[in-house]
Design an enzyme around this catalytic site. Structure first.
Site, PDB file in Angstrom:
ATOM      1  N   SER A  40       0.867  -1.181   0.000  1.00  0.00           N
ATOM      2  CA  SER A  40       0.000   0.000   0.000  1.00  0.00           C
ATOM      3  C   SER A  40       0.898   1.223   0.000  1.00  0.00           C
ATOM      4  O   SER A  40       1.166   1.838   1.021  1.00  0.00           O
ATOM      5  CB  SER A  40      -0.925  -0.010   1.217  1.00  0.00           C
ATOM      6  OG  SER A  40      -0.184  -0.005   2.419  1.00  0.00           O
ATOM      7  N   HIS A 154      -3.232  -6.348   2.654  1.00  0.00           N
ATOM      8  CA  HIS A 154      -2.303  -7.316   3.244  1.00  0.00           C
ATOM      9  C   HIS A 154      -2.950  -8.665   3.552  1.00  0.00           C
ATOM     10  O   HIS A 154      -2.295  -9.563   4.069  1.00  0.00           O
ATOM     11  CB  HIS A 154      -1.684  -6.755   4.533  1.00  0.00           C
ATOM     12  CG  HIS A 154      -0.766  -5.594   4.295  1.00  0.00           C
ATOM     13  ND1 HIS A 154      -0.292  -4.797   5.302  1.00  0.00           N
ATOM     14  CD2 HIS A 154      -0.227  -5.097   3.147  1.00  0.00           C
ATOM     15  CE1 HIS A 154       0.492  -3.851   4.800  1.00  0.00           C
ATOM     16  NE2 HIS A 154       0.536  -4.010   3.504  1.00  0.00           N
ATOM     17  N   GLU A 163      -4.314  -2.524   9.380  1.00  0.00           N
ATOM     18  CA  GLU A 163      -3.501  -2.991  10.507  1.00  0.00           C
ATOM     19  C   GLU A 163      -4.119  -2.664  11.862  1.00  0.00           C
ATOM     20  O   GLU A 163      -4.557  -1.532  12.095  1.00  0.00           O
ATOM     21  CB  GLU A 163      -2.107  -2.325  10.456  1.00  0.00           C
ATOM     22  CG  GLU A 163      -1.388  -2.606   9.155  1.00  0.00           C
ATOM     23  CD  GLU A 163      -0.088  -1.821   8.998  1.00  0.00           C
ATOM     24  OE1 GLU A 163       0.430  -1.308  10.001  1.00  0.00           O
ATOM     25  OE2 GLU A 163       0.392  -1.737   7.856  1.00  0.00           O
ATOM     26  N   GLU A 204       1.843  -9.387   7.123  1.00  0.00           N
ATOM     27  CA  GLU A 204       2.735  -8.950   8.197  1.00  0.00           C
ATOM     28  C   GLU A 204       2.696  -9.889   9.399  1.00  0.00           C
ATOM     29  O   GLU A 204       3.138  -9.530  10.495  1.00  0.00           O
ATOM     30  CB  GLU A 204       2.418  -7.504   8.589  1.00  0.00           C
ATOM     31  CG  GLU A 204       2.654  -6.552   7.413  1.00  0.00           C
ATOM     32  CD  GLU A 204       2.590  -5.082   7.762  1.00  0.00           C
ATOM     33  OE1 GLU A 204       2.179  -4.755   8.895  1.00  0.00           O
ATOM     34  OE2 GLU A 204       2.950  -4.261   6.907  1.00  0.00           O
ATOM     35  N   ASP A 242      -3.823   1.234  11.653  1.00  0.00           N
ATOM     36  CA  ASP A 242      -3.494   1.841  10.364  1.00  0.00           C
ATOM     37  C   ASP A 242      -4.527   1.378   9.342  1.00  0.00           C
ATOM     38  O   ASP A 242      -4.376   0.315   8.750  1.00  0.00           O
ATOM     39  CB  ASP A 242      -2.086   1.438   9.912  1.00  0.00           C
ATOM     40  CG  ASP A 242      -1.736   2.016   8.544  1.00  0.00           C
ATOM     41  OD1 ASP A 242      -2.508   2.862   8.037  1.00  0.00           O
ATOM     42  OD2 ASP A 242      -0.692   1.629   7.977  1.00  0.00           O
ATOM     43  N   GLU A 283      -2.861   5.840  12.193  1.00  0.00           N
ATOM     44  CA  GLU A 283      -2.011   6.152  11.033  1.00  0.00           C
ATOM     45  C   GLU A 283      -2.880   6.191   9.771  1.00  0.00           C
ATOM     46  O   GLU A 283      -3.773   5.356   9.603  1.00  0.00           O
ATOM     47  CB  GLU A 283      -0.951   5.043  10.922  1.00  0.00           C
ATOM     48  CG  GLU A 283      -0.048   5.144   9.712  1.00  0.00           C
ATOM     49  CD  GLU A 283       0.905   3.952   9.639  1.00  0.00           C
ATOM     50  OE1 GLU A 283       1.292   3.415  10.703  1.00  0.00           O
ATOM     51  OE2 GLU A 283       1.245   3.544   8.520  1.00  0.00           O
ATOM     52  N   ASP A 310       1.566   8.436   6.814  1.00  0.00           N
ATOM     53  CA  ASP A 310       2.417   7.466   6.110  1.00  0.00           C
ATOM     54  C   ASP A 310       2.367   7.760   4.607  1.00  0.00           C
ATOM     55  O   ASP A 310       3.220   8.481   4.087  1.00  0.00           O
ATOM     56  CB  ASP A 310       1.936   6.045   6.425  1.00  0.00           C
ATOM     57  CG  ASP A 310       2.618   4.980   5.585  1.00  0.00           C
ATOM     58  OD1 ASP A 310       3.637   5.274   4.942  1.00  0.00           O
ATOM     59  OD2 ASP A 310       2.137   3.826   5.564  1.00  0.00           O
ATOM     60  N   LYS A 335       9.870   5.352   6.859  1.00  0.00           N
ATOM     61  CA  LYS A 335      10.227   4.146   6.112  1.00  0.00           C
ATOM     62  C   LYS A 335      11.394   4.504   5.189  1.00  0.00           C
ATOM     63  O   LYS A 335      11.254   5.357   4.310  1.00  0.00           O
ATOM     64  CB  LYS A 335       9.042   3.699   5.247  1.00  0.00           C
ATOM     65  CG  LYS A 335       7.842   3.118   5.995  1.00  0.00           C
ATOM     66  CD  LYS A 335       6.659   3.005   5.035  1.00  0.00           C
ATOM     67  CE  LYS A 335       5.545   2.119   5.582  1.00  0.00           C
ATOM     68  NZ  LYS A 335       4.306   2.247   4.751  1.00  0.00           N
ATOM     69  N   HIS A 363       8.704  -0.942   9.197  1.00  0.00           N
ATOM     70  CA  HIS A 363       9.071  -1.938   8.175  1.00  0.00           C
ATOM     71  C   HIS A 363       8.183  -1.722   6.947  1.00  0.00           C
ATOM     72  O   HIS A 363       7.396  -0.779   6.904  1.00  0.00           O
ATOM     73  CB  HIS A 363       8.845  -3.338   8.748  1.00  0.00           C
ATOM     74  CG  HIS A 363       7.385  -3.618   8.997  1.00  0.00           C
ATOM     75  ND1 HIS A 363       6.841  -4.883   9.072  1.00  0.00           N
ATOM     76  CD2 HIS A 363       6.314  -2.772   9.170  1.00  0.00           C
ATOM     77  CE1 HIS A 363       5.548  -4.803   9.278  1.00  0.00           C
ATOM     78  NE2 HIS A 363       5.202  -3.540   9.339  1.00  0.00           N
ATOM     79  N   LYS A 386       6.982  -0.038  14.304  1.00  0.00           N
ATOM     80  CA  LYS A 386       6.114  -1.156  13.966  1.00  0.00           C
ATOM     81  C   LYS A 386       6.855  -2.031  12.978  1.00  0.00           C
ATOM     82  O   LYS A 386       7.442  -1.546  12.013  1.00  0.00           O
ATOM     83  CB  LYS A 386       4.779  -0.670  13.394  1.00  0.00           C
ATOM     84  CG  LYS A 386       4.844   0.101  12.087  1.00  0.00           C
ATOM     85  CD  LYS A 386       3.427   0.279  11.507  1.00  0.00           C
ATOM     86  CE  LYS A 386       3.449   0.780  10.086  1.00  0.00           C
ATOM     87  NZ  LYS A 386       2.118   0.800   9.454  1.00  0.00           N
TER      88      LYS A 386
HETATM   89  P1  PGA Z   1       3.124  -1.358   2.982  1.00  0.00           P
HETATM   90  O1  PGA Z   1       2.181  -1.114   4.237  1.00  0.00           O
HETATM   91  O2  PGA Z   1       4.469  -1.719   3.436  1.00  0.00           O
HETATM   92  O3  PGA Z   1       2.405  -2.450   2.248  1.00  0.00           O
HETATM   93  O4  PGA Z   1       3.102  -0.063   2.198  1.00  0.00           O
HETATM   94  C1  PGA Z   1       2.651  -0.633   5.443  1.00  0.00           C
HETATM   95  C2  PGA Z   1       1.866   0.562   5.896  1.00  0.00           C
HETATM   96  O5  PGA Z   1       0.910   1.014   5.244  1.00  0.00           O
HETATM   97  O6  PGA Z   1       2.190   1.106   6.936  1.00  0.00           O
HETATM   98 ZN    ZN Z   2       0.652   2.788   6.736  1.00  0.00          ZN
END
Ligand code: PGA
Ligand code: ZN
Length: 415
Positions: A40, A154, A163, A204, A242, A283, A310, A335, A363, A386
């Site tokens: 995502s 996911h 999440e 995840e 999230d 998030e 994010d 990230k 991650h 996270k």
């Molecule tokens: P992604 O998702 O690593 O698939 O982008 C993680 C997130 O949205 O925090």
């Molecule tokens: Zn996110």
């Protein structure tokens, strides 16, 4: 002096190709990095180079990115010595020459940058986390945010929010925090099984039960926290969410479990959730293109929750600065591969810090066994990270690294 850099196409945790990068120096240092990959992704992220050859890995191959490392990047770095990681990263940025690293590929560049960060730490003779001390905040052990229920892109269940995390904020130290995560995860598995739900996992490592409403996931978490003998809330184990709502946003509205919501209706739903559940962090509550909605979300909930950007910020110092100016959110996700170098990641963290925004290290859903972000989080004192469920090798690699760092040095734990 860099004597060699080499990339090879390996598999990530989702069975998609990614890069392993090795870097050697003429002083005998030999380090490695595994490159993460998201599902995502924000539209303003640095660009991951994929081959697009339908005959290999459904177009997802990374041979072109590997060739960037084994060709141009090797030619540029070999035989050169760099005083700092910043200098080396700048050489990569200059070589690429694009705003979004699309020419050589952010996946190629970030692999080299992470490996180089390790090489600098080894050259200095310090553990990796120590090489980040002085860059952002005082070093500390972070509160791990374990993603124990997976939905969105996911998982293949009906749950639209991506999440649901448990955060042992009240734990006395790192080892106890990881124990709490593991015990709640195990309790949740038992509860799901007893309720006749599947205990299969999402990308995840969290469970992907057949539920659709976010409140159902939150009820399960509160139950599991209690069943494991912990207190739900800031004194014990809090919850973080999230929704990755850019993925839910189509035609100017949010689509959750078959119902359509405006930005204000989403904000209202979050306000109710925050009143009913021990949710302390939200998030990507709204979409990356919905800056007006984000401002209202921030006005409404900033006192009660950490509002993390994010997809909307993409670990980009310029976008974070803009967000600070417009009062959008109060925290930034961090990230490394969203921006593409470790140096720019540290810069994003400093911009966030200077604007009073928290930094939440993360991650990606596609991971390798590389535990770089554990050291990054400790050394920069980001206070929380996270990195998925307390299960599966690519996720526990990070948590285990945190426990090992905590065992090796006396550092405060917590936000
Ligand atoms: P992604 O998702 O690593 O698939 O982008 C993680 C997130 O949205 O925090
Ligand atoms: Zn996110």
């Amino acid at each position: 002096t860099v004597s060699n850099v080499h990339a090879v196409e390996i598999l990530d945790s989702r069975s998609r190709p990614t890069l392993a990068v090795t870097l050697e120096t003429d002083s005998g240092i030999h380090v490695r990095a595994g490159v993460p990959a998201g599902a995502s992704t924000g539209t303003r992220e640095a660009v991951e180079l994929r081959d697009g050859d339908p005959h290999r890995f459904l177009g997802q191959g990374v041979l072109k990115a590997a060739a960037s490392v084994n060709g141009e990047i090797l030619q540029t770095l070999r035989g050169r010595s760099f005083a700092t990681l910043t200098d080396l990263d700048q050489a990569l940025i200059d070589l690429d020459g694009t705003e979004n690293k699309s020419r050589l590929g952010a996946n190629a560049i970030v692999g080299v940058s992470i490996a180089a960060a390790r090489a600098f730490a080894e050259t200095a003779g310090v553990p990796l986390w120590r090489s980040f001390v002085g860059e952002v905040n005082e070093p500390r052990m972070p509160v791990p945010h374990f993603n124990v229920i997976n939905g969105g892109v996911h998982a293949l269940n009906e749950l639209d929010f991506q999440e649901f995390m448990i955060a042992p904020i009240g734990a006395p130290n790192m080892a106890e925090a990881v124990r709490a995560g593991s015990e709640v995860y195990t309790a949740l598995r038992k509860i799901l099984h007893e309720q006749g739900m599947a205990v299969g996992l999402g990308d995840e490592g969290g469970f992907a039960p057949e539920i659709a409403q976010p409140e159902d996931a939150l009820d399960l978490l509160v139950k599991a926290i209690g069943a494991a003998g912990y207190t739900p809330g800031l004194d014990g184990i809090a919850i973080a969410m999230d929704p990755a709502s850019s993925e839910l946003y189509h035609d100017g509205a949010y689509h959750v479990a078959g119902t359509v919501f405006s930005s204000d209706e989403m904000i209202e739903r979050y306000a109710q959730i925050v009143d009913r559940y021990p949710v302390w962090l939200l998030e990507d509550g709204l979409a990356e293109s919905d800056w007006d909605g984000w401002q209202r979300l921030t006005d409404r909930l900033q006192e009660k929750v950490e509002l993390v950007g994010d997809d909307i910020f993409c670990t980009n110092p310029k976008i974070i600065a803009e967000a600070i100016e417009k009062h959008v959110g109060n925290a930034s996700l961090i990230k490394v591969n969203q921006i593409g170098t470790v140096t720019e990641t540290l810069e994003a963290m400093r911009v966030a810090r200077d604007g009073g925004y928290a930094q939440f290290v993360s991650h990606r859903s596609g991971e390798t066994e590389d535990s770089f972000i554990a050291d990054l989080t400790v050394g920069t004192g980001a206070g929380h990270l996270k990195t998925g469920a307390p299960a599966r090798g690519e996720r526990v690699a990070k948590y285990n690294r945190l426990v090992e760092i905590a065992d090796s040095v006396e550092l405060p734990y917590g936000l």
